[in-house]
Design a protein around this motif. Structure first.
Motif, PDB file in Angstrom:
ATOM      1  N   PHE A   1       7.305   6.090  -8.204  1.00  0.00           N
ATOM      2  CA  PHE A   1       7.922   7.153  -8.987  1.00  0.00           C
ATOM      3  C   PHE A   1       9.430   6.936  -9.004  1.00  0.00           C
ATOM      4  O   PHE A   1      10.006   6.488  -8.022  1.00  0.00           O
ATOM      5  N   ALA A   2      10.058   7.290 -10.126  1.00  0.00           N
ATOM      6  CA  ALA A   2      11.497   7.111 -10.285  1.00  0.00           C
ATOM      7  C   ALA A   2      12.224   8.439 -10.141  1.00  0.00           C
ATOM      8  O   ALA A   2      11.759   9.475 -10.629  1.00  0.00           O
ATOM      9  N   HIS A   3      13.389   8.384  -9.483  1.00  0.00           N
ATOM     10  CA  HIS A   3      14.253   9.553  -9.335  1.00  0.00           C
ATOM     11  C   HIS A   3      15.682   9.110  -9.627  1.00  0.00           C
ATOM     12  O   HIS A   3      16.242   8.287  -8.892  1.00  0.00           O
TER      13      HIS A   3
ATOM     14  N   GLU B   1      18.123  17.860  -3.296  1.00  0.00           N
ATOM     15  CA  GLU B   1      17.124  18.299  -4.274  1.00  0.00           C
ATOM     16  C   GLU B   1      16.064  17.224  -4.509  1.00  0.00           C
ATOM     17  O   GLU B   1      14.873  17.521  -4.634  1.00  0.00           O
ATOM     18  N   THR B   2      16.497  15.969  -4.539  1.00  0.00           N
ATOM     19  CA  THR B   2      15.561  14.860  -4.760  1.00  0.00           C
ATOM     20  C   THR B   2      14.583  14.729  -3.603  1.00  0.00           C
ATOM     21  O   THR B   2      13.371  14.569  -3.806  1.00  0.00           O
ATOM     22  N   PHE B   3      15.083  14.808  -2.373  1.00  0.00           N
ATOM     23  CA  PHE B   3      14.201  14.654  -1.216  1.00  0.00           C
ATOM     24  C   PHE B   3      13.266  15.857  -1.045  1.00  0.00           C
ATOM     25  O   PHE B   3      12.132  15.697  -0.586  1.00  0.00           O
ATOM     26  N   ILE B   4      13.721  17.030  -1.412  1.00  0.00           N
ATOM     27  CA  ILE B   4      12.837  18.201  -1.385  1.00  0.00           C
ATOM     28  C   ILE B   4      11.702  18.007  -2.387  1.00  0.00           C
ATOM     29  O   ILE B   4      10.537  18.324  -2.104  1.00  0.00           O
ATOM     30  N   LYS B   5      12.040  17.470  -3.542  1.00  0.00           N
ATOM     31  CA  LYS B   5      11.035  17.196  -4.572  1.00  0.00           C
ATOM     32  C   LYS B   5      10.014  16.164  -4.087  1.00  0.00           C
ATOM     33  O   LYS B   5       8.814  16.297  -4.332  1.00  0.00           O
ATOM     34  N   ILE B   6      10.488  15.134  -3.394  1.00  0.00           N
ATOM     35  CA  ILE B   6       9.600  14.081  -2.900  1.00  0.00           C
ATOM     36  C   ILE B   6       8.705  14.594  -1.778  1.00  0.00           C
ATOM     37  O   ILE B   6       7.527  14.265  -1.696  1.00  0.00           O
ATOM     38  N   GLY B   7       9.248  15.411  -0.882  1.00  0.00           N
ATOM     39  CA  GLY B   7       8.479  15.971   0.225  1.00  0.00           C
ATOM     40  C   GLY B   7       8.441  15.065   1.435  1.00  0.00           C
ATOM     41  O   GLY B   7       9.284  14.167   1.585  1.00  0.00           O
ATOM     42  N   ALA B   8       7.471  15.294   2.303  1.00  0.00           N
ATOM     43  CA  ALA B   8       7.357  14.547   3.558  1.00  0.00           C
ATOM     44  C   ALA B   8       7.226  13.054   3.282  1.00  0.00           C
ATOM     45  O   ALA B   8       6.485  12.631   2.385  1.00  0.00           O
TER      46      ALA B   8
ATOM     47  N   GLY C   1       0.773  -1.244   0.000  1.00  0.00           N
ATOM     48  CA  GLY C   1       0.000   0.000   0.000  1.00  0.00           C
ATOM     49  C   GLY C   1       0.795   1.280   0.000  1.00  0.00           C
ATOM     50  O   GLY C   1       0.213   2.369  -0.083  1.00  0.00           O
ATOM     51  N   ALA C   2       2.120   1.212   0.116  1.00  0.00           N
ATOM     52  CA  ALA C   2       2.918   2.437   0.168  1.00  0.00           C
ATOM     53  C   ALA C   2       3.063   3.064  -1.219  1.00  0.00           C
ATOM     54  O   ALA C   2       3.079   2.361  -2.239  1.00  0.00           O
ATOM     55  N   GLU C   3       3.164   4.372  -1.242  1.00  0.00           N
ATOM     56  CA  GLU C   3       3.620   5.089  -2.436  1.00  0.00           C
ATOM     57  C   GLU C   3       5.144   5.064  -2.391  1.00  0.00           C
ATOM     58  O   GLU C   3       5.746   5.606  -1.469  1.00  0.00           O
ATOM     59  N   VAL C   4       5.761   4.415  -3.375  1.00  0.00           N
ATOM     60  CA  VAL C   4       7.201   4.168  -3.323  1.00  0.00           C
ATOM     61  C   VAL C   4       7.948   5.073  -4.295  1.00  0.00           C
ATOM     62  O   VAL C   4       7.602   5.160  -5.471  1.00  0.00           O
ATOM     63  N   HIS C   5       8.981   5.723  -3.777  1.00  0.00           N
ATOM     64  CA  HIS C   5       9.859   6.553  -4.592  1.00  0.00           C
ATOM     65  C   HIS C   5      11.196   5.832  -4.725  1.00  0.00           C
ATOM     66  O   HIS C   5      11.900   5.607  -3.736  1.00  0.00           O
ATOM     67  N   VAL C   6      11.517   5.465  -5.948  1.00  0.00           N
ATOM     68  CA  VAL C   6      12.724   4.717  -6.265  1.00  0.00           C
ATOM     69  C   VAL C   6      13.851   5.699  -6.575  1.00  0.00           C
ATOM     70  O   VAL C   6      13.742   6.507  -7.492  1.00  0.00           O
TER      71      VAL C   6
ATOM     72  N   HIS D   1      20.717  12.705   6.055  1.00  0.00           N
ATOM     73  CA  HIS D   1      20.755  14.167   6.194  1.00  0.00           C
ATOM     74  C   HIS D   1      19.569  14.823   5.502  1.00  0.00           C
ATOM     75  O   HIS D   1      18.959  15.761   6.034  1.00  0.00           O
ATOM     76  N   ALA D   2      19.227  14.313   4.314  1.00  0.00           N
ATOM     77  CA  ALA D   2      18.127  14.892   3.546  1.00  0.00           C
ATOM     78  C   ALA D   2      16.767  14.388   3.986  1.00  0.00           C
ATOM     79  O   ALA D   2      15.760  15.122   3.900  1.00  0.00           O
ATOM     80  N   ALA D   3      16.693  13.146   4.462  1.00  0.00           N
ATOM     81  CA  ALA D   3      15.399  12.528   4.753  1.00  0.00           C
ATOM     82  C   ALA D   3      14.846  12.858   6.133  1.00  0.00           C
ATOM     83  O   ALA D   3      13.625  12.922   6.310  1.00  0.00           O
ATOM     84  N   ILE D   4      15.715  13.055   7.104  1.00  0.00           N
ATOM     85  CA  ILE D   4      15.221  13.262   8.469  1.00  0.00           C
ATOM     86  C   ILE D   4      14.292  14.480   8.567  1.00  0.00           C
ATOM     87  O   ILE D   4      13.230  14.394   9.202  1.00  0.00           O
TER      88      ILE D   4
END
Length: 254
Positions: free
Chosen positions: A58-60, A72-79, A30-35, A119-122
């Motif tokens: 979604f692919a990154h 930049e990638t994690f900012i694009k993905i968001g929370a 059920g998760a929305e997965v960002h690769v 660092h980017a995800a927390i």
């Protein structure tokens, strides 16, 4: 049980092997997965497999060793609710046979890459009110493995980072654990055997399989099942733990 509905997950190095198996399973639950993957083709392949099963992904394309690109990638993905730090490279060599360039590459990807994603995800986990981090370590962090000096060094660092992050963010509802597999049957293993033992692939595959007391390598889906549990609400009381999944390698190889 083990539902990840309404959760957003990031899996690095999810283009093949363990990372792909984890991404596919988290999406199935059920998760929305960002690769996040350095190979555009492999990222697209994983996303296609997920979306073809009516799940969301979604692919990154991103080099985890490049901090600015990761930010930049994690900012694009968001929370987000889940981070699986899986991206990494292998290396064969002892301390006196490992070239400096090889050592630096392993550390840059396997250690700095994990740091960059933490660092980017927390902040994005914090924005979601907390969540789960899984770092992919290895039994090479726990016991001596022949000819794996740089790799063992890096995975030991990953295990240590896991404990540090678990301690630092426990009050912010962020759990952090690591998984330490033994040998897993991935495309990397097949490629390694074809390259180094082209005349006796089957014999060497059998030999590598027998190094696990259980008599075989793990399948990527078995590692993914453990990752799913640790990402789920059912594992809500677990943090700061490393999980060997090794067919008895670390305890029964006497």
């Amino acid at each position: 049980m083990f539902s990840l509905k309404n959760k957003k997950a990031v899996v690095t190095g999810a283009g093949s092997g363990i990372g792909k198996a984890i991404a596919v399973l988290l999406a199935k639950q059920g998760a929305e997965v960002h690769v996040i993957e350095i190979s555009e083709e492999q990222a697209a392949g994983t996303v296609s497999e997920i979306t073809n099963n009516n799940n969301k992904a979604f692919a990154h394309v991103c080099d985890v060793s490049n901090q600015q690109a990761v930010l930049e990638t994690f900012i694009k993905i968001g929370a987000i609710n889940i981070l699986v730090n899986n991206a990494g490279v292998a290396h064969i060599g002892k301390a006196d046979t490992t070239p400096e360039d090889d050592f630096d590459r392993v550390i840059r990807i396997n250690v700095k890459g994990v740091y960059n994603c933490l660092h980017a995800a927390i902040p994005q986990l914090r924005a979601a009110g907390g969540g789960v981090i899984i770092n992919m370590a290895s039994i090479a962090a726990l016991v001596g493995i022949p000819d794996r000096f740089a790799y063992s060094t890096a995975k030991g660092a990953v295990k240590a980072m896991t404990m540090s992050v678990a301690k630092d963010y426990i009050s912010e509802n962020i759990r952090c654990n690591s998984i330490s597999p033994a040998r897993v049957h991935t495309p990397f293993v097949d490629g390694f055997l074809q390259k180094n033992y082209p005349d006796n692939v089957e014999e060497m595959f059998e030999k590598l399989s027998k190094t696990q007391p259980i008599g075989r390598m793990a399948e990527p889906e078995e590692i993914a099942a453990l990752a799913l549990y640790l990402c789920s609400n059912e594992a809500g009381f677990i943090t700061g733990v490393d999980y060997p999944i090794d067919g008895g390698f670390t305890t029964l190889n006497n």
